[in-house]
Scaffold this motif. Structure first.
Motif, PDB file in Angstrom:
ATOM      1  N   VAL A  18       0.778  -1.083  -0.025  1.00  0.00           N
ATOM      2  CA  VAL A  18      -0.065  -0.088   0.127  1.00  0.00           C
ATOM      3  C   VAL A  18       0.825   1.294  -0.119  1.00  0.00           C
ATOM      4  N   ARG A  31      -3.458   3.785  -2.668  1.00  0.00           N
ATOM      5  CA  ARG A  31      -3.727   2.478  -3.479  1.00  0.00           C
ATOM      6  C   ARG A  31      -3.041   1.439  -2.972  1.00  0.00           C
ATOM      7  N   ALA A  32      -3.686   0.456  -3.275  1.00  0.00           N
ATOM      8  CA  ALA A  32      -3.228  -1.035  -2.835  1.00  0.00           C
ATOM      9  C   ALA A  32      -2.806  -1.688  -3.959  1.00  0.00           C
ATOM     10  N   PRO A  43      -6.573 -10.080  -2.424  1.00  0.00           N
ATOM     11  CA  PRO A  43      -5.703  -8.917  -2.900  1.00  0.00           C
ATOM     12  C   PRO A  43      -5.486  -7.961  -1.682  1.00  0.00           C
ATOM     13  N   ASN A  44      -4.577  -7.158  -1.659  1.00  0.00           N
ATOM     14  CA  ASN A  44      -4.260  -6.192  -0.781  1.00  0.00           C
ATOM     15  C   ASN A  44      -5.296  -5.047  -0.894  1.00  0.00           C
ATOM     16  N   THR A  45      -5.896  -4.499   0.047  1.00  0.00           N
ATOM     17  CA  THR A  45      -6.516  -3.212   0.006  1.00  0.00           C
ATOM     18  C   THR A  45      -5.926  -2.114   0.824  1.00  0.00           C
ATOM     19  N   VAL A  46      -6.384  -0.855   0.846  1.00  0.00           N
ATOM     20  CA  VAL A  46      -5.771   0.350   1.616  1.00  0.00           C
ATOM     21  C   VAL A  46      -6.113  -0.081   3.130  1.00  0.00           C
ATOM     22  N   ASP A  47      -6.619  -0.817   3.472  1.00  0.00           N
ATOM     23  CA  ASP A  47      -7.170  -1.013   4.880  1.00  0.00           C
ATOM     24  C   ASP A  47      -6.303  -2.301   5.383  1.00  0.00           C
ATOM     25  N   THR A  48      -5.431  -3.089   4.641  1.00  0.00           N
ATOM     26  CA  THR A  48      -4.796  -4.275   5.065  1.00  0.00           C
ATOM     27  C   THR A  48      -3.756  -3.758   5.891  1.00  0.00           C
ATOM     28  N   ASP A 202      -7.453  -9.479   8.009  1.00  0.00           N
ATOM     29  CA  ASP A 202      -7.031  -8.525   7.324  1.00  0.00           C
ATOM     30  C   ASP A 202      -5.726  -7.940   7.353  1.00  0.00           C
ATOM     31  N   THR A 234      -1.668  -0.124   9.546  1.00  0.00           N
ATOM     32  CA  THR A 234      -2.166   0.198   8.296  1.00  0.00           C
ATOM     33  C   THR A 234      -1.689   1.637   8.026  1.00  0.00           C
TER      34      THR A 234
END
Length: 326
Positions: A18, A31-32, A43-48, A202, A234
């Motif tokens: 991220v 962005r992830a 997938p990675n997310t911006v909250d991972t 997460d 995060t």
């Protein structure tokens, strides 16, 4: 810097992680990329949440400085006064301040100057390392490198010793101490010490190449690390951390904590109490590098701007970090 440069570097390097840029809490870019779990294609997310390795040292430093603020420790407190007969090779004149500034001269259980690769297995029975006291056998038996205060040499073991001193001075375990004195005052609800063998859904799994395949880092790191690493967090929590720190929500003597103590020309940086500093400006940094983890965050207190990159691979963060302002 254009955000398109980040996108280009991410694509060219196969970046997994991220990237976040914000100003005074307003997100300008987030962005992830890549996968948090390759086996299940998550997938990675911006909250991972990502492991930040030595980025945790800043949190350890603040927990210690919080104890100093409350009179439970002093910067001049000697390690020996709390260690007793433990770790007899640590010199009697080594202080909390020496440990915070990497000038203690103590031998290091995880010497980054030694030959070796990030893929090496270096910390023994990782499943047994769940408490700070469990690190005592690893910390023991390393001869002093130089006299306390003589020079700067980065020392992972020094921050494990700091965690041990903080525990003994406060009567509270290190992990809970950081939660009570840093994470909760800063409002960091997504930051914590996570066991590597029971990561929540997460959290990103750390990966590193071995024998031609990508393997997880579960056998490379302590199952529940202590003062020199171990936090997962995060991008949003990192930004919140910097805002809380400079608002005085964690400790009041912020200016003293981030005052430069040493020039570190080999890194083109300076060092304060647990924090790296830009060589000429007020920008403050935390970085982390370990098996299956890389992390860098820069905060400019003058503009309240934070640049952060987190990755679940060892080399992932660095090409992106080079696009950040210097």
């Amino acid at each position: 810097m254009g955000y398109e440069e980040i996108e280009t570097v991410a694509a060219e390097t196969g970046f997994s992680g991220v990237v976040s840029i914000d100003r005074a809490g307003e997100v300008e870019f987030a962005r992830a990329y890549g996968l948090a779990n390759r086996a299940y294609q998550v997938p990675n997310t911006v909250d991972t949440r990502f492991g930040i390795a030595s980025g945790s040292k800043g949190f350890t430093a603040l927990a210690v400085l919080s104890l100093v603020q409350d009179g439970l420790l002093e910067l001049s407190t000697t390690a020996r006064s709390l260690l007793g007969k433990d770790l007899p090779l640590i010199a009697d004149d080594v202080t909390v301040e020496h440990l915070l500034t990497h000038t203690s001269g103590i031998g290091d259980y995880l010497d980054e100057d030694a030959d070796g690769e990030i893929t090496d297995y270096v910390v023994g029975a990782v499943h047994e390392l769940t408490t700070t006291e469990a690190f005592l056998p690893l910390l023991d038996g390393h001869p002093t490198k130089f006299r306390a205060g003589e020079r700067f040499t980065y020392c992972n073991g020094g921050f494990v010793v700091l965690a041990l001193l903080a525990e003994r001075a406060s009567g509270t375990g290190y992990h809970e101490l950081v939660r009570e004195r840093v994470l909760r005052p800063a409002g960091l609800t997504r930051t914590d010490f996570l066991r590597s063998d029971e990561l929540p859904a997460d959290a990103a799994v750390g990966y590193l190449p071995m024998d031609g395949v990508d393997r997880t880092n579960v056998f490379h790191l302590p199952v529940l690390a202590t003062g020199d690493g171990g936090l997962h967090t995060t991008a949003a929590d990192i930004s919140a951390f910097w805002r809380a720190l400079f608002a005085g929500d964690i400790i009041t003597a912020v200016a003293d904590a981030v005052r430069p103590r040493h020039d570190v020309p080999e890194e083109s940086l300076r060092y304060a109490l647990g924090f790296w500093l830009h060589p000429t400006t007020d920008t403050i940094l935390l970085t982390g590098y370990d098996a299956g983890a890389s992390f860098k965050t820069l905060h400019n207190p003058q503009t309240a701007t934070t640049h952060t990159v987190l990755s679940n691979t060892s080399p992932g963060a660095w090409p992106i970090a080079r696009t950040f302002p210097t």
